[in-house]
Enzyme design. Structure first.
Site, PDB file in Angstrom:
ATOM      1  N   ASN A 239       2.128  -5.126  -3.198  1.00  0.00           N
ATOM      2  CA  ASN A 239       0.712  -5.425  -2.944  1.00  0.00           C
ATOM      3  C   ASN A 239      -0.072  -4.144  -2.661  1.00  0.00           C
ATOM      4  O   ASN A 239       0.402  -3.294  -1.903  1.00  0.00           O
ATOM      5  CB  ASN A 239       0.644  -6.349  -1.710  1.00  0.00           C
ATOM      6  CG  ASN A 239      -0.712  -6.956  -1.454  1.00  0.00           C
ATOM      7  OD1 ASN A 239      -1.301  -7.565  -2.334  1.00  0.00           O
ATOM      8  ND2 ASN A 239      -1.220  -6.801  -0.233  1.00  0.00           N
TER       9      ASN A 239
ATOM     10  N   GLU B 154      -6.228 -10.575  -1.363  1.00  0.00           N
ATOM     11  CA  GLU B 154      -7.040 -10.324  -0.158  1.00  0.00           C
ATOM     12  C   GLU B 154      -8.516 -10.252  -0.527  1.00  0.00           C
ATOM     13  O   GLU B 154      -9.266  -9.419  -0.005  1.00  0.00           O
ATOM     14  CB  GLU B 154      -6.618  -9.018   0.532  1.00  0.00           C
ATOM     15  CG  GLU B 154      -5.143  -8.978   0.886  1.00  0.00           C
ATOM     16  CD  GLU B 154      -4.717  -7.742   1.680  1.00  0.00           C
ATOM     17  OE1 GLU B 154      -5.606  -7.010   2.188  1.00  0.00           O
ATOM     18  OE2 GLU B 154      -3.507  -7.517   1.793  1.00  0.00           O
TER      19      GLU B 154
ATOM     20  N   HIS C 109     -10.363  -5.956  -2.399  1.00  0.00           N
ATOM     21  CA  HIS C 109     -11.455  -5.748  -1.440  1.00  0.00           C
ATOM     22  C   HIS C 109     -12.575  -5.036  -2.223  1.00  0.00           C
ATOM     23  O   HIS C 109     -12.486  -3.836  -2.486  1.00  0.00           O
ATOM     24  CB  HIS C 109     -10.982  -4.883  -0.270  1.00  0.00           C
ATOM     25  CG  HIS C 109      -9.924  -5.543   0.555  1.00  0.00           C
ATOM     26  ND1 HIS C 109     -10.186  -6.678   1.302  1.00  0.00           N
ATOM     27  CD2 HIS C 109      -8.614  -5.265   0.745  1.00  0.00           C
ATOM     28  CE1 HIS C 109      -9.072  -7.048   1.920  1.00  0.00           C
ATOM     29  NE2 HIS C 109      -8.103  -6.209   1.597  1.00  0.00           N
TER      30      HIS C 109
ATOM     31  N   GLU D 164       0.799  -1.240   0.000  1.00  0.00           N
ATOM     32  CA  GLU D 164       0.000   0.000   0.000  1.00  0.00           C
ATOM     33  C   GLU D 164       0.827   1.284   0.000  1.00  0.00           C
ATOM     34  O   GLU D 164       0.551   2.209   0.759  1.00  0.00           O
ATOM     35  CB  GLU D 164      -0.961   0.005   1.195  1.00  0.00           C
ATOM     36  CG  GLU D 164      -1.919  -1.166   1.181  1.00  0.00           C
ATOM     37  CD  GLU D 164      -2.952  -1.122   2.314  1.00  0.00           C
ATOM     38  OE1 GLU D 164      -2.841  -0.261   3.212  1.00  0.00           O
ATOM     39  OE2 GLU D 164      -3.886  -1.955   2.285  1.00  0.00           O
TER      40      GLU D 164
ATOM     41  N   ASP E  69     -12.282 -10.153  -0.956  1.00  0.00           N
ATOM     42  CA  ASP E  69     -13.573 -10.220  -0.267  1.00  0.00           C
ATOM     43  C   ASP E  69     -14.522  -9.277  -0.990  1.00  0.00           C
ATOM     44  O   ASP E  69     -14.077  -8.322  -1.646  1.00  0.00           O
ATOM     45  CB  ASP E  69     -13.495  -9.955   1.249  1.00  0.00           C
ATOM     46  CG  ASP E  69     -12.734  -8.701   1.655  1.00  0.00           C
ATOM     47  OD1 ASP E  69     -12.582  -7.773   0.832  1.00  0.00           O
ATOM     48  OD2 ASP E  69     -12.307  -8.637   2.817  1.00  0.00           O
TER      49      ASP E  69
HETATM   50  C1  XIL Z   1      -6.423  -6.019   8.292  1.00  0.00           C
HETATM   51  C2  XIL Z   1      -6.778  -7.195   9.186  1.00  0.00           C
HETATM   52  O1  XIL Z   1      -7.723  -7.994   8.523  1.00  0.00           O
HETATM   53  C3  XIL Z   1      -7.348  -6.686  10.492  1.00  0.00           C
HETATM   54  O2  XIL Z   1      -7.504  -7.773  11.413  1.00  0.00           O
HETATM   55  C4  XIL Z   1      -6.434  -5.630  11.109  1.00  0.00           C
HETATM   56  O3  XIL Z   1      -7.056  -5.082  12.245  1.00  0.00           O
HETATM   57  C5  XIL Z   1      -6.138  -4.533  10.110  1.00  0.00           C
HETATM   58  O4  XIL Z   1      -5.578  -5.099   8.941  1.00  0.00           O
HETATM   59  N1  XIL Z   1      -5.111  -4.433   3.617  1.00  0.00           N
HETATM   60  C6  XIL Z   1      -4.107  -5.248   4.085  1.00  0.00           C
HETATM   61  C7  XIL Z   1      -4.347  -6.107   5.280  1.00  0.00           C
HETATM   62  O5  XIL Z   1      -3.051  -5.344   3.452  1.00  0.00           O
HETATM   63  O6  XIL Z   1      -3.180  -6.286   6.059  1.00  0.00           O
HETATM   64  C8  XIL Z   1      -5.460  -5.555   6.141  1.00  0.00           C
HETATM   65  O7  XIL Z   1      -5.730  -6.515   7.158  1.00  0.00           O
HETATM   66  C9  XIL Z   1      -6.690  -5.267   5.305  1.00  0.00           C
HETATM   67  C10 XIL Z   1      -6.383  -4.239   4.257  1.00  0.00           C
END
Ligand code: XIL
Length: 298
Positions: A169, A232, A205, A127, A234
């Site tokens: 990422n 990741e 996401h 990020e 969802d």
């Molecule tokens: C999130 C986790 O799911 C949570 O449990 C934590 O509180 C915060 O981080 N992008 C990412 C992940 O790269 O590491 C994040 O994970 C979600 C967004």
């Protein structure tokens, strides 16, 4: 295949999930995890605040538990992550300049060395690009150490674990837009100058729609000579949830350099997105229609 892991393997892909070791004593969680997935990533346990809670003092216990569970169950491991602006330990948040740069590179070296040989792919940097139309870097304490902090991190990771694939990422990169193009230009530059980078992770996401050029965006990165991974995934539950999951799956299969898909949790109630019911299993561990859509697409 009759499970996500078997069906993905038949296509030469992995199908993974983010996990938390605090759920490893939940038998429903573990039976779904072991049946359906062949790749694990730590939802939090390998982040900087977890692995180096005080400067130079490392804690690998929870990360090691995830690695050993994966090995015992024929699963690979994604390492997440070595450097990020968020979830830094307090001591690092207070550093700047060359002191922070040295601490950050030492962190990369120490953590990648500890897990050497056990990680399929590392998210070396997470990020680092800004949202919106600039296509530029996100402001952060790491960015303020100099624009070359990302390539310094990739070089340190390569030296520490030469066999791990090294990924950049990010999120909001689900189509061809200013942010994804900024990352694309960085990867192109790294490839041209020999900075070691092997893969780009697309967090994915997603809400209630998906960009029409999701696959084309993956393909343009693959055409630079890096693998792409869905890291990741969802999706907000709504009328389109199953269709969006299927579209992401179809897009990965259509891009030969798309190595696999990871969903960011197992059951809806395990998700960081809580009320969005964004995952493939309901809170009781039952398969949702989104699950069937993915399995039928694989
Ligand atoms: C999130 C986790 O799911 C949570 O449990 C934590 O509180 C915060 O981080 N992008 C990412 C992940 O790269 O590491 C994040 O994970 C979600 C967004």
């Amino acid at each position: 295949g009759t499970t996500l892991r078997a069906a993905a393997a038949e296509k030469g892909r992995y199908f993974g999930a983010a996990v938390g070791t605090y759920k490893f004593n939940d038998s429903t969680y573990m039976s779904v995890l072991n049946r359906e997935f062949n790749s694990l990533v730590a939802e939090n346990e390998m982040k900087w605040d977890a692995t180096e809670p005080s400067r130079g003092s490392f804690n690998y216990g929870s990360g090691d538990r995830i690695v050993s569970h994966a090995r015992a169950n024929g699963m690979s491991v994604r390492g997440h992550n070595l450097l990020w602006h968020a979830q830094q330990p307090g001591w690092a948040q207070g550093l700047s300049g060359s002191d922070l740069r040295n601490a950050a590179i030492n962190h990369v070296t120490q953590v990648a060395t500890h897990f050497r040989g056990q990680i399929h792919s590392w998210d070396v940097v997470n990020e680092a690009f800004a949202d919106g139309g600039s296509g530029g870097r996100r402001d952060s304490n790491l960015q303020r150490t100099g624009n070359d902090w990302i390539e310094a991190a990739f070089r340190a990771a390569r030296a520490a674990d030469p066999n791990a694939k090294l990924c950049y990422n990010d999120y909001n990169t689900d189509g061809i837009n200013a942010k994804s193009t900024g990352i694309y230009n960085m990867v192109r530059d790294f490839k041209s100058r020999g900075v070691p980078i092997d893969c780009v992770g697309f967090q994915s996401h997603l809400g209630t729609s998906i960009s029409g050029d999701y696959q084309a965006n993956l393909q343009r990165f693959a055409d630079l000579g890096v693998d792409v991974q869905i890291t990741e995934l969802d999706v907000t539950q709504g009328g389109n949830q199953a269709n969006i999951y299927a579209t992401v799956t179809r897009s990965c299969l259509a891009v030969s350099r798309c190595a696999g898909i990871t969903v960011w949790g197992v059951r809806d109630c395990d998700s960081w997105r809580g009320g969005d019911n964004a995952l493939l299993f309901d809170c009781s561990g039952n398969k949702k229609s989104a699950y069937t859509a993915v399995l039928d697409t694989l």
